[in-house]
Scaffold this motif. Structure first.
Motif, PDB file in Angstrom:
ATOM      1  N   ILE A 144       0.906  -0.988   0.057  1.00  0.00           N
ATOM      2  CA  ILE A 144       0.031   0.028   0.007  1.00  0.00           C
ATOM      3  C   ILE A 144       0.966   1.258  -0.142  1.00  0.00           C
ATOM      4  O   ILE A 144       1.746   1.563   0.906  1.00  0.00           O
ATOM      5  CB  ILE A 144      -0.936  -0.053   1.266  1.00  0.00           C
ATOM      6  CG1 ILE A 144      -1.739  -1.313   1.093  1.00  0.00           C
ATOM      7  CG2 ILE A 144      -1.598   1.359   1.483  1.00  0.00           C
ATOM      8  CD1 ILE A 144      -2.871  -1.210   2.424  1.00  0.00           C
ATOM      9  N   VAL A 145       0.786   1.939  -0.963  1.00  0.00           N
ATOM     10  CA  VAL A 145       1.424   3.344  -0.975  1.00  0.00           C
ATOM     11  C   VAL A 145       0.739   4.690  -0.770  1.00  0.00           C
ATOM     12  O   VAL A 145       1.212   5.646  -0.362  1.00  0.00           O
ATOM     13  CB  VAL A 145       1.945   3.642  -2.450  1.00  0.00           C
ATOM     14  CG1 VAL A 145       2.904   2.311  -2.789  1.00  0.00           C
ATOM     15  CG2 VAL A 145       1.007   3.629  -3.622  1.00  0.00           C
ATOM     16  N   GLN A 146      -0.498   4.392  -0.533  1.00  0.00           N
ATOM     17  CA  GLN A 146      -1.410   5.504  -0.121  1.00  0.00           C
ATOM     18  C   GLN A 146      -2.859   5.169   0.191  1.00  0.00           C
ATOM     19  O   GLN A 146      -3.226   4.307  -0.671  1.00  0.00           O
ATOM     20  CB  GLN A 146      -1.468   6.578  -1.300  1.00  0.00           C
ATOM     21  CG  GLN A 146      -2.251   8.019  -0.890  1.00  0.00           C
ATOM     22  CD  GLN A 146      -2.176   9.032  -1.708  1.00  0.00           C
ATOM     23  OE1 GLN A 146      -1.644   8.949  -2.651  1.00  0.00           O
ATOM     24  NE2 GLN A 146      -3.142  10.201  -1.519  1.00  0.00           N
ATOM     25  N   SER A 147      -3.341   5.488   1.456  1.00  0.00           N
ATOM     26  CA  SER A 147      -4.472   5.276   1.609  1.00  0.00           C
ATOM     27  C   SER A 147      -5.391   6.328   2.485  1.00  0.00           C
ATOM     28  O   SER A 147      -4.801   7.071   3.210  1.00  0.00           O
ATOM     29  CB  SER A 147      -4.660   3.954   2.826  1.00  0.00           C
ATOM     30  OG  SER A 147      -5.810   3.674   3.028  1.00  0.00           O
ATOM     31  N   ASP A 148      -6.453   6.624   1.659  1.00  0.00           N
ATOM     32  CA  ASP A 148      -7.489   7.644   2.161  1.00  0.00           C
ATOM     33  C   ASP A 148      -8.737   7.363   2.494  1.00  0.00           C
ATOM     34  O   ASP A 148      -9.326   6.318   2.108  1.00  0.00           O
ATOM     35  CB  ASP A 148      -7.524   8.825   1.193  1.00  0.00           C
ATOM     36  CG  ASP A 148      -6.393   9.247   0.706  1.00  0.00           C
ATOM     37  OD1 ASP A 148      -5.756  10.104   1.703  1.00  0.00           O
ATOM     38  OD2 ASP A 148      -5.755   8.954  -0.195  1.00  0.00           O
ATOM     39  N   GLN A 149      -9.349   7.994   3.955  1.00  0.00           N
ATOM     40  CA  GLN A 149     -10.471   7.306   4.468  1.00  0.00           C
ATOM     41  C   GLN A 149     -11.388   8.757   4.567  1.00  0.00           C
ATOM     42  O   GLN A 149     -10.847   9.499   5.044  1.00  0.00           O
ATOM     43  CB  GLN A 149     -10.580   6.477   5.355  1.00  0.00           C
ATOM     44  CG  GLN A 149      -9.678   5.150   5.172  1.00  0.00           C
ATOM     45  CD  GLN A 149      -8.220   5.248   5.861  1.00  0.00           C
ATOM     46  OE1 GLN A 149      -7.883   5.683   6.640  1.00  0.00           O
ATOM     47  NE2 GLN A 149      -7.178   4.581   4.861  1.00  0.00           N
ATOM     48  N   TYR A 150     -12.788   8.336   4.827  1.00  0.00           N
ATOM     49  CA  TYR A 150     -13.479   9.370   5.213  1.00  0.00           C
ATOM     50  C   TYR A 150     -14.977   8.672   5.701  1.00  0.00           C
ATOM     51  O   TYR A 150     -15.396   7.742   4.909  1.00  0.00           O
ATOM     52  CB  TYR A 150     -13.684  10.612   4.127  1.00  0.00           C
ATOM     53  CG  TYR A 150     -15.014  11.543   4.512  1.00  0.00           C
ATOM     54  CD1 TYR A 150     -14.845  12.404   5.513  1.00  0.00           C
ATOM     55  CD2 TYR A 150     -16.297  11.444   3.783  1.00  0.00           C
ATOM     56  CE1 TYR A 150     -15.826  13.432   5.887  1.00  0.00           C
ATOM     57  CE2 TYR A 150     -17.238  12.432   4.234  1.00  0.00           C
ATOM     58  CZ  TYR A 150     -16.860  13.096   5.171  1.00  0.00           C
ATOM     59  OH  TYR A 150     -18.024  14.067   5.359  1.00  0.00           O
ATOM     60  N   SER A 151     -15.245   9.134   6.837  1.00  0.00           N
ATOM     61  CA  SER A 151     -16.709   8.653   7.311  1.00  0.00           C
ATOM     62  C   SER A 151     -17.517   9.665   7.525  1.00  0.00           C
ATOM     63  O   SER A 151     -17.016  10.865   8.144  1.00  0.00           O
ATOM     64  CB  SER A 151     -16.305   8.060   8.706  1.00  0.00           C
ATOM     65  OG  SER A 151     -17.505   7.624   9.225  1.00  0.00           O
ATOM     66  N   THR A 152     -18.790   9.802   6.977  1.00  0.00           N
ATOM     67  CA  THR A 152     -19.659  10.904   7.363  1.00  0.00           C
ATOM     68  C   THR A 152     -20.144  10.798   8.717  1.00  0.00           C
ATOM     69  O   THR A 152     -20.434  11.933   9.170  1.00  0.00           O
ATOM     70  CB  THR A 152     -21.018  10.585   6.497  1.00  0.00           C
ATOM     71  OG1 THR A 152     -21.528   9.531   6.689  1.00  0.00           O
ATOM     72  CG2 THR A 152     -20.441  10.637   4.984  1.00  0.00           C
ATOM     73  N   ASP A 153     -20.158   9.844   9.489  1.00  0.00           N
ATOM     74  CA  ASP A 153     -20.591   9.526  10.837  1.00  0.00           C
ATOM     75  C   ASP A 153     -20.252   8.349  11.501  1.00  0.00           C
ATOM     76  O   ASP A 153     -20.820   7.238  10.782  1.00  0.00           O
ATOM     77  CB  ASP A 153     -22.199  10.121  11.003  1.00  0.00           C
ATOM     78  CG  ASP A 153     -22.668   9.960  12.236  1.00  0.00           C
ATOM     79  OD1 ASP A 153     -21.648   9.547  13.265  1.00  0.00           O
ATOM     80  OD2 ASP A 153     -23.656  10.203  12.656  1.00  0.00           O
ATOM     81  N   PRO A 154     -19.281   8.307  12.344  1.00  0.00           N
ATOM     82  CA  PRO A 154     -19.048   6.829  12.852  1.00  0.00           C
ATOM     83  C   PRO A 154     -20.161   6.171  13.396  1.00  0.00           C
ATOM     84  O   PRO A 154     -20.061   4.854  13.519  1.00  0.00           O
ATOM     85  CB  PRO A 154     -17.745   7.336  13.899  1.00  0.00           C
ATOM     86  CG  PRO A 154     -17.464   8.459  13.712  1.00  0.00           C
ATOM     87  CD  PRO A 154     -18.687   9.121  12.919  1.00  0.00           C
ATOM     88  N   GLU A 155     -21.196   6.821  13.792  1.00  0.00           N
ATOM     89  CA  GLU A 155     -22.378   5.870  14.244  1.00  0.00           C
ATOM     90  C   GLU A 155     -23.571   6.047  13.169  1.00  0.00           C
ATOM     91  O   GLU A 155     -24.280   6.648  12.937  1.00  0.00           O
ATOM     92  CB  GLU A 155     -23.092   6.670  15.534  1.00  0.00           C
ATOM     93  CG  GLU A 155     -21.989   6.927  16.617  1.00  0.00           C
ATOM     94  CD  GLU A 155     -21.799   5.485  17.048  1.00  0.00           C
ATOM     95  OE1 GLU A 155     -22.507   4.595  17.060  1.00  0.00           O
ATOM     96  OE2 GLU A 155     -20.777   5.295  17.721  1.00  0.00           O
TER      97      GLU A 155
END
Length: 290
Positions: A37-48
């Motif tokens: 893995i050379v790059q990893s991006d994550q996004y969560s609108t709401d953990p719940e």
């Protein structure tokens, strides 16, 4: 300067409900396959109970032999988390068609960036409802196709355009100031694969003559919006917006000149992000991993 491709690199894009274990499962799967893995991006609108989005770039040894193996076997992970996902190969160059009418500024920006190597894309053809830009397009060695459109011939014109798009194996379309509204059937066939540039800062000044409306309103910022086309006019998921400060000395003509500059920038940036798989669409919004 032409960008150098990493021929053993892939991109994995994921959308799903947020839940524990997604990142760990994806990382473990890729590790088991020998990927780095050379790059990893994550996004969560709401953990719940929100949505989770992820973009992973990784290098894969023996890429030619193993890419489809990884694609096939990842489906088990995807099913476990009910993912919407896709796996893209960096070595595959996307094929872009440009639709244009009479104005050339957005077209020329894309062609210049393509020829200089800034846009890693193939442009097999340009389709236009006018003949005005044929010489410019053909000077770049690109096939130009004139398809006139009237109210009476619109369905036939779109059918002819579709035939060309399929014959040239087009991956996505850019409307570089193409002054025609596409039919719902056409849009559906290329969902989230048609990028339009609107000459105002949406949602303000939707429709025609935005610079006249902007002048009458006395705006202090002039903008442009690149978005995916949907059946709601000028209301598709926004990819990029650009603005330029103006003042009371700008008349309508000055605003148009300023607007052309921001249109070129916004459209080129949106196209680049689409080419490099940096855009995820969720409902009528986008997540941009740039």
């Amino acid at each position: 300067m032409k960008r150098t491709k990493t021929l053993n690199r892939a991109r994995l894009l994921i959308s799903c409900s947020d839940q524990p274990g997604i990142v760990a499962s994806v990382s473990a799967f890729l590790h088991e396959k020998g990927a780095n893995i050379v790059q990893s991006d994550q996004y969560s609108t709401d953990p719940e109970g929100g949505m989770f989005f992820m973009r992973v770039e990784f290098d894969l040894p023996a890429f030619t032999e193993r890419f489809h193996e990884v694609e096939e076997e990842f489906s088990a992970i995807a099913a476990q988390f009910a993912m919407t996902w896709r796996l893209e190969s960096e070595r595959k160059t996307k094929r872009m068609a440009i639709f244009v009418s009479k104005e050339d500024h957005c077209l020329l920006e894309l062609l210049w960036r393509w020829r200089s190597g800034e846009l890693d894309v193939d442009i097999p053809l340009v389709i236009s409802n006018h003949e005005d830009l044929r010489d410019i397009v053909e000077s770049y060695g690109i096939s130009f196709h004139y398809i006139p459109v009237t109210k009476e011939t619109k369905q036939e014109a779109e059918s002819d355009a579709k035939t060309l798009l399929y014959d040239y194996h087009i991956d996505f379309i850019v409307l570089a100031r193409y002054m025609q509204i596409l039919s719902p059937a056409f849009v559906q066939d290329f969902e989230h694969r048609i990028i339009n540039i609107h000459h105002s800062f949406l949602p303000a000044f939707i429709g025609a003559n935005p610079y006249k409306k902007a002048f009458e309103r006395g705006v202090k910022l002039i903008g442009a919006t690149a978005h995916y086309v949907t059946n709601d006019l000028d209301e598709g998921p926004i990819i990029e917006q650009e603005v330029l400060r103006v003042n009371h000395r700008y008349d309508t003509a000055d605003l148009k000149i300023a607007g052309r500059n921001v249109e070129k920038i916004a459209l080129a940036r949106a196209v680049d992000w689409h080419i490099n798989d940096k855009v995820l669409v969720h409902e009528n919004k986008t997540i941009i991993f740039n």
